[in-house]
Write a protein that holds these residues in place. Structure first.
Motif, PDB file in Angstrom:
ATOM      1  N   VAL A  65      46.757  51.277  32.101  1.00 31.56           N
ATOM      2  CA  VAL A  65      47.992  50.485  32.219  1.00 31.56           C
ATOM      3  C   VAL A  65      48.732  50.848  33.503  1.00 31.56           C
ATOM      4  CG1 VAL A  65      50.250  50.033  31.190  1.00 31.56           C
ATOM      5  CG2 VAL A  65      48.218  50.140  29.735  1.00 31.56           C
ATOM      6  N   VAL A  66      48.765  52.144  33.822  1.00 32.06           N
ATOM      7  CA  VAL A  66      49.425  52.580  35.058  1.00 32.06           C
ATOM      8  C   VAL A  66      48.717  51.990  36.267  1.00 32.06           C
ATOM      9  CG1 VAL A  66      49.926  54.572  36.516  1.00 32.06           C
ATOM     10  CG2 VAL A  66      50.386  54.685  34.066  1.00 32.06           C
ATOM     11  N   VAL A  67      47.387  51.989  36.240  1.00 37.46           N
ATOM     12  CA  VAL A  67      46.627  51.422  37.360  1.00 37.46           C
ATOM     13  C   VAL A  67      46.927  49.936  37.522  1.00 37.46           C
ATOM     14  CG1 VAL A  67      44.316  50.891  38.202  1.00 37.46           C
ATOM     15  CG2 VAL A  67      44.773  53.122  37.204  1.00 37.46           C
ATOM     16  N   ALA A  68      46.931  49.199  36.405  1.00 34.95           N
ATOM     17  CA  ALA A  68      47.174  47.752  36.469  1.00 34.95           C
ATOM     18  C   ALA A  68      48.618  47.436  36.847  1.00 34.95           C
ATOM     19  CB  ALA A  68      46.837  47.115  35.127  1.00 34.95           C
ATOM     20  N   ASP A  69      49.573  48.242  36.367  1.00 32.59           N
ATOM     21  CA  ASP A  69      50.996  48.054  36.647  1.00 32.59           C
ATOM     22  C   ASP A  69      51.423  46.603  36.403  1.00 32.59           C
ATOM     23  OD1 ASP A  69      53.566  48.671  37.363  1.00 32.59           O
ATOM     24  OD2 ASP A  69      53.196  48.744  39.514  1.00 32.59           O
ATOM     25  N   PRO A  70      51.238  46.099  35.147  1.00 29.08           N
ATOM     26  CA  PRO A  70      51.524  44.686  34.895  1.00 29.08           C
ATOM     27  C   PRO A  70      52.996  44.313  35.046  1.00 29.08           C
ATOM     28  CG  PRO A  70      51.103  45.871  32.843  1.00 29.08           C
ATOM     29  CD  PRO A  70      50.765  46.809  33.961  1.00 29.08           C
ATOM     30  N   ALA A  71      53.895  45.276  34.837  1.00 32.46           N
ATOM     31  CA  ALA A  71      55.312  44.961  34.962  1.00 32.46           C
ATOM     32  C   ALA A  71      55.672  44.572  36.388  1.00 32.46           C
ATOM     33  CB  ALA A  71      56.154  46.162  34.510  1.00 32.46           C
ATOM     34  N   ALA A  72      55.081  45.276  37.360  1.00 29.98           N
ATOM     35  CA  ALA A  72      55.393  44.986  38.761  1.00 29.98           C
ATOM     36  C   ALA A  72      54.570  43.824  39.296  1.00 29.98           C
ATOM     37  CB  ALA A  72      55.149  46.231  39.616  1.00 29.98           C
ATOM     38  N   ALA A  73      53.292  43.768  38.912  1.00 30.24           N
ATOM     39  CA  ALA A  73      52.405  42.759  39.484  1.00 30.24           C
ATOM     40  C   ALA A  73      52.494  41.412  38.781  1.00 30.24           C
ATOM     41  CB  ALA A  73      50.959  43.268  39.450  1.00 30.24           C
ATOM     42  N   GLY A  74      52.878  41.425  37.505  1.00 30.62           N
ATOM     43  CA  GLY A  74      52.871  40.187  36.734  1.00 30.62           C
ATOM     44  C   GLY A  74      51.573  40.054  35.967  1.00 30.62           C
ATOM     45  N   LEU A  75      51.643  39.615  34.707  1.00 24.60           N
ATOM     46  CA  LEU A  75      50.476  39.600  33.837  1.00 24.60           C
ATOM     47  C   LEU A  75      49.351  38.729  34.372  1.00 24.60           C
ATOM     48  CD1 LEU A  75      52.124  39.530  30.295  1.00 24.60           C
ATOM     49  CD2 LEU A  75      50.909  41.425  31.378  1.00 24.60           C
ATOM     50  N   GLY A  76      49.686  37.672  35.089  1.00 27.73           N
ATOM     51  CA  GLY A  76      48.651  36.769  35.581  1.00 27.73           C
ATOM     52  C   GLY A  76      48.211  37.046  37.001  1.00 27.73           C
ATOM     53  N   SER A  77      48.646  38.151  37.571  1.00 27.97           N
ATOM     54  CA  SER A  77      48.315  38.437  38.965  1.00 27.97           C
ATOM     55  C   SER A  77      46.838  38.759  39.117  1.00 27.97           C
ATOM     56  CB  SER A  77      49.149  39.613  39.476  1.00 27.97           C
ATOM     57  OG  SER A  77      48.758  40.807  38.831  1.00 27.97           O
ATOM     58  N   ALA A  78      46.341  38.610  40.338  1.00 29.53           N
ATOM     59  CA  ALA A  78      44.935  38.891  40.600  1.00 29.53           C
ATOM     60  C   ALA A  78      44.593  40.338  40.285  1.00 29.53           C
ATOM     61  CB  ALA A  78      44.615  38.572  42.062  1.00 29.53           C
ATOM     62  N   ALA A  79      45.501  41.261  40.613  1.00 26.79           N
ATOM     63  CA  ALA A  79      45.221  42.676  40.378  1.00 26.79           C
ATOM     64  C   ALA A  79      45.094  42.978  38.896  1.00 26.79           C
ATOM     65  CB  ALA A  79      46.318  43.531  40.996  1.00 26.79           C
ATOM     66  N   VAL A  80      45.974  42.434  38.086  1.00 27.52           N
ATOM     67  CA  VAL A  80      45.920  42.681  36.639  1.00 27.52           C
ATOM     68  C   VAL A  80      44.665  42.056  36.041  1.00 27.52           C
ATOM     69  CG1 VAL A  80      47.066  42.220  34.431  1.00 27.52           C
ATOM     70  CG2 VAL A  80      48.412  42.933  36.410  1.00 27.52           C
ATOM     71  N   VAL A  81      44.336  40.845  36.477  1.00 28.97           N
ATOM     72  CA  VAL A  81      43.102  40.203  36.000  1.00 28.97           C
ATOM     73  C   VAL A  81      41.884  41.030  36.414  1.00 28.97           C
ATOM     74  CG1 VAL A  81      41.626  38.166  36.208  1.00 28.97           C
ATOM     75  CG2 VAL A  81      44.100  37.893  35.951  1.00 28.97           C
ATOM     76  N   GLY A  82      41.879  41.534  37.652  1.00 32.12           N
ATOM     77  CA  GLY A  82      40.763  42.354  38.116  1.00 32.12           C
ATOM     78  C   GLY A  82      40.615  43.626  37.313  1.00 32.12           C
ATOM     79  N   VAL A  83      41.727  44.298  37.035  1.00 32.68           N
ATOM     80  CA  VAL A  83      41.683  45.507  36.210  1.00 32.68           C
ATOM     81  C   VAL A  83      41.196  45.157  34.807  1.00 32.68           C
ATOM     82  CG1 VAL A  83      43.102  47.267  35.079  1.00 32.68           C
ATOM     83  CG2 VAL A  83      43.405  46.803  37.513  1.00 32.68           C
ATOM     84  N   GLY A  84      41.664  44.023  34.271  1.00 32.51           N
ATOM     85  CA  GLY A  84      41.226  43.607  32.942  1.00 32.51           C
ATOM     86  C   GLY A  84      39.730  43.342  32.880  1.00 32.51           C
TER      87      GLY A  84
END
Length: 311
Positions: free
Chosen positions: A144-163
């Motif tokens: 969760v810390v790596v994805a940082d969804p609060a800052a990046a946004g749940l639909g961001s490319a980074a969060v999707v990539g981590v997922g």
């Protein structure tokens, strides 16, 4: 050269461990570089089609037998091919379109933690107590810390990539646990070779299904070098080294290679691609490592204690 004979001293085992961590750690960087020129599933499929053919050839020459027999052995290679090769690598490659190889390596380092959790849920002699659950929670917190969804946004490319990378780690870990009751006397090189070939076939079918075309591949020095490195060095050579280390030290100690890989990937990503790992990824990695140490504390203590008694 017989790798088992080579790994007859502690110094040789340490050197082989470091080499394996280097080969697999830098593979995340090679994937990131190659994805600029290959469609992701086609990239993974071609890599394992070639590597699988070579490993099967090695098994045919070096192993007692190289063809599966009976339902359990064919089911075993199907499980390994589907989960460990096709699902893991397909999801990882799709994830690395959106995140760096170093970040993907940090997320994938959760695999030993996930393996312990799946083993406790699915195997009769494995259990998780409150301490182990806390270790698993630490590992998840690290992702969760790596994805940082609060800052990046749940639909961001980074969060999707981590997922996607996390889903790949889940597939890898689940496959490893499902494979345990199916292990027979089929040599592990034969098992891995068949798994690579089966997984490659599934990846190539999936690539065609989503419209990936060989015409989209850009052949240049970088793409050829990336594919060759992933196929020969981090594919064939690394897996054969893995087989030898598995015999020499066992799976519990070999799990630790997963925690050297993100370090190698971070250094390689910086040197070759100019990417720096941010603070969130570092904190996340520490949390994942802490979770693993909690989950495997007894095995690590036994191993260290054994070393002290025999050293």
């Amino acid at each position: 050269m017989n790798l088992r004979n080579f790994l007859s001293t502690p110094e040789a085992i340490v050197a082989a461990f470091l080499l394996l961590a280097t080969l697999w750690g830098t593979s995340f960087v090679a994937i990131e570089a190659g994805l600029h020129y290959f469609p992701p599933l086609l990239f993974a499929g071609v890599r394992y089609a070639v590597a699988g053919a070579v490993v099967l050839g090695y098994a045919a020459v070096a192993a007692d037998r190289w063809t599966p027999r009976g339902r359990d052995e064919w089911l075993g290679v199907a499980v390994a091919g589907t989960f460990v090769i096709a699902a893991y690598h397909g999801l990882l490659y799709l994830g690395e379109i959106r995140i760096s190889g170093a970040v993907a390596a940090v997320v994938v380092s959760l695999s030993p933690v996930l393996t312990a959790v799946f083993a406790a849920a699915l195997l009769p002699n494995e259990r998780l107590g409150p301490v182990e659950i806390g270790g698993f929670a630490l590992g998840v917190l690290g992702v969760v810390v790596v994805a940082d969804p609060a800052a990046a946004g749940l639909g961001s490319a980074a969060v999707v990539g981590v997922g996607l990378a996390l889903a790949g780690a889940v597939a890898f870990s689940l496959g490893a646990v499902l494979l345990r009751p199916l292990r027979t006397d089929l040599p592990i090189a034969a098992l891995q070779g068949w798994a690579m070939v089966i997984g490659a076939g599934q990846l190539l079918v999936a690539a065609a299904a989503i419209g990936e075309s060989p015409a989209a591949i850009v052949w240049n020095q970088t793409s050829i070098a990336s594919l060759a490195y992933l196929t020969v060095l981090s594919g064939v050579v690394a897996f054969l080294l893995y087989f030898a280390l598995l015999d020499a030290v066992g799976p519990s100690q070999l799990h630790l290679v997963g925690y050297a890989e993100p370090v190698v990937a971070a250094v390689g990503s910086w040197l070759l691609l100019g990417h720096l790992v941010d603070a969130e990824a570092l904190v996340g990695f520490v949390a994942i490592l802490a979770g693993f140490l909690v989950l495997e504390r007894r095995e690590i203590a036994d191993y260290v204690g054994g070393d002290r008694l025999t050293g």
